[in-house]
Design a protein around this motif. Structure first.
Motif, PDB file in Angstrom:
ATOM      1  N   ASP A 119       0.861  -1.193   0.000  1.00  0.00           N
ATOM      2  CA  ASP A 119       0.000   0.000   0.000  1.00  0.00           C
ATOM      3  C   ASP A 119       0.895   1.240   0.000  1.00  0.00           C
ATOM      4  O   ASP A 119       1.405   1.649   1.055  1.00  0.00           O
ATOM      5  CB  ASP A 119      -0.908  -0.005   1.217  1.00  0.00           C
ATOM      6  CG  ASP A 119      -1.982   1.068   1.141  1.00  0.00           C
ATOM      7  OD1 ASP A 119      -1.806   2.031   0.371  1.00  0.00           O
ATOM      8  OD2 ASP A 119      -2.995   0.947   1.862  1.00  0.00           O
ATOM      9  N   ARG A 122      -0.105   4.178   2.622  1.00  0.00           N
ATOM     10  CA  ARG A 122       0.274   3.989   4.016  1.00  0.00           C
ATOM     11  C   ARG A 122       1.789   4.039   4.186  1.00  0.00           C
ATOM     12  O   ARG A 122       2.296   4.493   5.224  1.00  0.00           O
ATOM     13  CB  ARG A 122      -0.265   2.650   4.525  1.00  0.00           C
ATOM     14  CG  ARG A 122      -1.758   2.683   4.781  1.00  0.00           C
ATOM     15  CD  ARG A 122      -2.200   1.448   5.542  1.00  0.00           C
ATOM     16  NE  ARG A 122      -2.129   0.246   4.705  1.00  0.00           N
ATOM     17  CZ  ARG A 122      -2.299  -0.989   5.172  1.00  0.00           C
ATOM     18  NH1 ARG A 122      -2.523  -1.182   6.463  1.00  0.00           N
ATOM     19  NH2 ARG A 122      -2.254  -2.013   4.359  1.00  0.00           N
ATOM     20  N   GLN A 126       2.088   6.715   6.961  1.00  0.00           N
ATOM     21  CA  GLN A 126       2.048   6.083   8.274  1.00  0.00           C
ATOM     22  C   GLN A 126       3.394   6.054   8.984  1.00  0.00           C
ATOM     23  O   GLN A 126       3.452   5.806  10.188  1.00  0.00           O
ATOM     24  CB  GLN A 126       1.529   4.639   8.143  1.00  0.00           C
ATOM     25  CG  GLN A 126       0.088   4.542   7.692  1.00  0.00           C
ATOM     26  CD  GLN A 126      -0.876   5.127   8.713  1.00  0.00           C
ATOM     27  OE1 GLN A 126      -0.649   5.056   9.916  1.00  0.00           O
ATOM     28  NE2 GLN A 126      -1.951   5.726   8.220  1.00  0.00           N
ATOM     29  N   SER A 133      12.778   2.600   9.758  1.00  0.00           N
ATOM     30  CA  SER A 133      11.841   1.966  10.682  1.00  0.00           C
ATOM     31  C   SER A 133      11.897   0.455  10.565  1.00  0.00           C
ATOM     32  O   SER A 133      11.861  -0.268  11.578  1.00  0.00           O
ATOM     33  CB  SER A 133      10.422   2.464  10.396  1.00  0.00           C
ATOM     34  OG  SER A 133      10.344   3.871  10.558  1.00  0.00           O
ATOM     35  N   ASP A 170       6.223  -9.013  10.058  1.00  0.00           N
ATOM     36  CA  ASP A 170       5.116  -8.806   9.124  1.00  0.00           C
ATOM     37  C   ASP A 170       3.905  -8.205   9.832  1.00  0.00           C
ATOM     38  O   ASP A 170       3.226  -7.326   9.289  1.00  0.00           O
ATOM     39  CB  ASP A 170       4.745 -10.139   8.474  1.00  0.00           C
ATOM     40  CG  ASP A 170       3.658  -9.984   7.429  1.00  0.00           C
ATOM     41  OD1 ASP A 170       3.823  -9.152   6.519  1.00  0.00           O
ATOM     42  OD2 ASP A 170       2.642 -10.676   7.533  1.00  0.00           O
ATOM     43  N   GLU A 171       3.638  -8.663  11.034  1.00  0.00           N
ATOM     44  CA  GLU A 171       2.510  -8.114  11.783  1.00  0.00           C
ATOM     45  C   GLU A 171       2.732  -6.645  12.136  1.00  0.00           C
ATOM     46  O   GLU A 171       1.805  -5.829  12.055  1.00  0.00           O
ATOM     47  CB  GLU A 171       2.306  -8.941  13.050  1.00  0.00           C
ATOM     48  CG  GLU A 171       1.113  -8.504  13.885  1.00  0.00           C
ATOM     49  CD  GLU A 171       0.921  -9.363  15.108  1.00  0.00           C
ATOM     50  OE1 GLU A 171       0.028  -9.037  15.925  1.00  0.00           O
ATOM     51  OE2 GLU A 171       1.667 -10.360  15.264  1.00  0.00           O
ATOM     52  N   ALA A 172       3.967  -6.286  12.515  1.00  0.00           N
ATOM     53  CA  ALA A 172       4.256  -4.906  12.892  1.00  0.00           C
ATOM     54  C   ALA A 172       4.308  -3.976  11.677  1.00  0.00           C
ATOM     55  O   ALA A 172       3.870  -2.821  11.752  1.00  0.00           O
ATOM     56  CB  ALA A 172       5.577  -4.836  13.655  1.00  0.00           C
ATOM     57  N   ASN A 174       2.717  -4.330   8.871  1.00  0.00           N
ATOM     58  CA  ASN A 174       1.483  -4.318   8.090  1.00  0.00           C
ATOM     59  C   ASN A 174       0.805  -2.945   8.120  1.00  0.00           C
ATOM     60  O   ASN A 174       0.227  -2.502   7.120  1.00  0.00           O
ATOM     61  CB  ASN A 174       0.542  -5.392   8.617  1.00  0.00           C
ATOM     62  CG  ASN A 174      -0.718  -5.504   7.800  1.00  0.00           C
ATOM     63  OD1 ASN A 174      -0.674  -5.664   6.576  1.00  0.00           O
ATOM     64  ND2 ASN A 174      -1.862  -5.390   8.451  1.00  0.00           N
ATOM     65  N   LYS A 175       0.878  -2.252   9.250  1.00  0.00           N
ATOM     66  CA  LYS A 175       0.239  -0.940   9.335  1.00  0.00           C
ATOM     67  C   LYS A 175       0.967   0.113   8.491  1.00  0.00           C
ATOM     68  O   LYS A 175       0.437   1.201   8.254  1.00  0.00           O
ATOM     69  CB  LYS A 175       0.166  -0.476  10.787  1.00  0.00           C
ATOM     70  CG  LYS A 175       1.515  -0.247  11.430  1.00  0.00           C
ATOM     71  CD  LYS A 175       1.338   0.232  12.867  1.00  0.00           C
ATOM     72  CE  LYS A 175       2.688   0.495  13.536  1.00  0.00           C
ATOM     73  NZ  LYS A 175       2.535   0.967  14.933  1.00  0.00           N
ATOM     74  N   TRP A 176       2.179  -0.192   8.064  1.00  0.00           N
ATOM     75  CA  TRP A 176       2.922   0.706   7.177  1.00  0.00           C
ATOM     76  C   TRP A 176       2.684   0.378   5.711  1.00  0.00           C
ATOM     77  O   TRP A 176       3.316   0.976   4.833  1.00  0.00           O
ATOM     78  CB  TRP A 176       4.417   0.622   7.458  1.00  0.00           C
ATOM     79  CG  TRP A 176       4.780   0.980   8.878  1.00  0.00           C
ATOM     80  CD1 TRP A 176       4.077   1.774   9.719  1.00  0.00           C
ATOM     81  CD2 TRP A 176       5.932   0.540   9.601  1.00  0.00           C
ATOM     82  NE1 TRP A 176       4.715   1.875  10.928  1.00  0.00           N
ATOM     83  CE2 TRP A 176       5.857   1.127  10.885  1.00  0.00           C
ATOM     84  CE3 TRP A 176       7.021  -0.266   9.302  1.00  0.00           C
ATOM     85  CZ2 TRP A 176       6.828   0.922  11.860  1.00  0.00           C
ATOM     86  CZ3 TRP A 176       7.988  -0.468  10.268  1.00  0.00           C
ATOM     87  CH2 TRP A 176       7.882   0.112  11.540  1.00  0.00           C
ATOM     88  N   GLY A 177       1.837  -0.576   5.427  1.00  0.00           N
ATOM     89  CA  GLY A 177       1.599  -0.981   4.045  1.00  0.00           C
ATOM     90  C   GLY A 177       2.710  -1.840   3.481  1.00  0.00           C
ATOM     91  O   GLY A 177       2.897  -1.887   2.261  1.00  0.00           O
ATOM     92  N   LYS A 179       4.697  -5.686   3.358  1.00  0.00           N
ATOM     93  CA  LYS A 179       4.589  -7.126   3.560  1.00  0.00           C
ATOM     94  C   LYS A 179       5.990  -7.702   3.685  1.00  0.00           C
ATOM     95  O   LYS A 179       6.797  -7.612   2.758  1.00  0.00           O
ATOM     96  CB  LYS A 179       3.861  -7.773   2.373  1.00  0.00           C
ATOM     97  CG  LYS A 179       3.870  -9.298   2.378  1.00  0.00           C
ATOM     98  CD  LYS A 179       3.047  -9.863   3.507  1.00  0.00           C
ATOM     99  CE  LYS A 179       2.996 -11.380   3.445  1.00  0.00           C
ATOM    100  NZ  LYS A 179       2.270 -11.979   4.592  1.00  0.00           N
TER     101      LYS A 179
END
Length: 320
Positions: A119, A122, A126, A133, A170-172, A174-177, A179
């Protein structure tokens, strides 16, 4: 009339030129696997997909994103800003760092991470610096996961560590768009004194296994030898038993034949004495081979006398 016409043509020409300039300035060609985030007057407007796109010049502007590029002859990594967001899978090599295991051993670990921007919006809005990061997140997650393990377990569970890091990252991210597709630990370096201790431990373990295997082999060989001797003894005993049975049966048949030949009134003890005497006579040649002198027991003389008596019976029976 001519002045008005000339002015109208000039205005039309200016408008046409401005339209062509606006068209050219607003034309954006996005390559395959790339994306561009467009802001209109400072706010998010849209994301340009691969192909030919058009934006309003001076009103719509692309938003830049920080990425890592390897530049120069030495291929040094540098952070640069670009409006072209690469949506392909990208490799990120984070340098080695010191990590302490649960048994208080400091090890140096470096790894590699593969990620893909899913994404672009994001990824731009984000997080301030996406690459930095991801690097910091990978290092902290690596310290956290390695800190839960002992040194011996660390070498045995590399695949488990990779899978755990991939799941957490991957879970952390994900909010940054983003994978996270794969995480690999490239190298694990341990202090020299720990390496020497591990080598000594491995040598001692190999020697212990060799002693155990040698003892097991000797034990198995002893068992097989004893089993072989046992089977041989059993076979010898069975053979002697069968031979004794056959001998006894033969003697019984001989006694029966002699008794039938001499008549029912004959003394069976004399018949048995006769057979024993025959065995003595058959054995004498073999006994004579073992020495110059042959000593016969007293019972043998009596038995040989029985042989003479039975011979007389045969003669009498023949004369009759």
């Amino acid at each position: 009339m001519d002045v008005q016409l000339t002015g109208g043509l000039l205005i039309t020409l200016v408008i046409a030129v401005l339209a062509i300039v606006m068209l050219i300035k607003g034309l954006r060609i996005v390559q395959q696997s790339e994306a561009v985030v467009i802001e209109r007057l400072g706010s998010y407007h849209k994301t340009l997909e691969p192909g030919v796109n058009w934006i309003v010049p001076f009103v719509d502007l692309p938003r830049a994103i920080k990425v890592k590029r390897y530049m120069g002859e030495n291929a040094a990594a540098m952070m640069v800003e670009t409006s072209r967001i690469d949506r392909r899978e990208t490799v990120l090599d984070f340098p080695g760092q010191s990590v302490i295991t649960t048994d208080n051993v400091s090890v140096m670990i470096n790894g590699v991470l593969y990620y893909q921007i899913i994404d672009p919006q994001r990824a731009v809005y984000q997080v301030e610096n996406l690459i930095q990061s991801i690097e910091v997140l990978a290092k902290t997650t690596l310290r956290s996961e390695i800190g839960k393990m002992e040194l011996d377990k660390l070498f045995e569970s590399r695949q488990e560590i990779n899978a755990s890091l991939e799941t957490v990252l991957d879970e952390a991210a994900n909010k940054w768009g983003v994978k996270v597709t794969r995480v690999e630990i490239q190298d694990i370096q341990i202090p020299d004194e720990i390496q020497d201790a591990m080598r000594k431990q491995m040598t001692a373990e190999r020697e212990r296994r060799a002693v155990v295997r040698r003892a097991e082999g000797e034990r198995q060989a002893a068992i097989e030898t004893a089993e072989g001797e046992r089977q041989a003894a059993i076979l010898r005993a069975q053979g002697e038993r069968e031979a004794s049975i056959l001998t006894a049966e033969g003697q019984q048949q001989a006694i029966q034949l002699l008794t039938e030949a001499l008549g029912a009134n004959v003394d069976k003890s004399k018949v048995i004495g006769y057979l024993i005497a025959k065995d003595y006579l058959n054995t004498l040649p073999q006994i004579a081979k073992d020495g110059e002198r042959v000593f016969l027991p007293y019972e043998a003389s009596a038995t040989l006398g029985s042989l003479g008596m039975i011979s007389e019976l045969f003669k009498k029976d023949g004369q009759a």
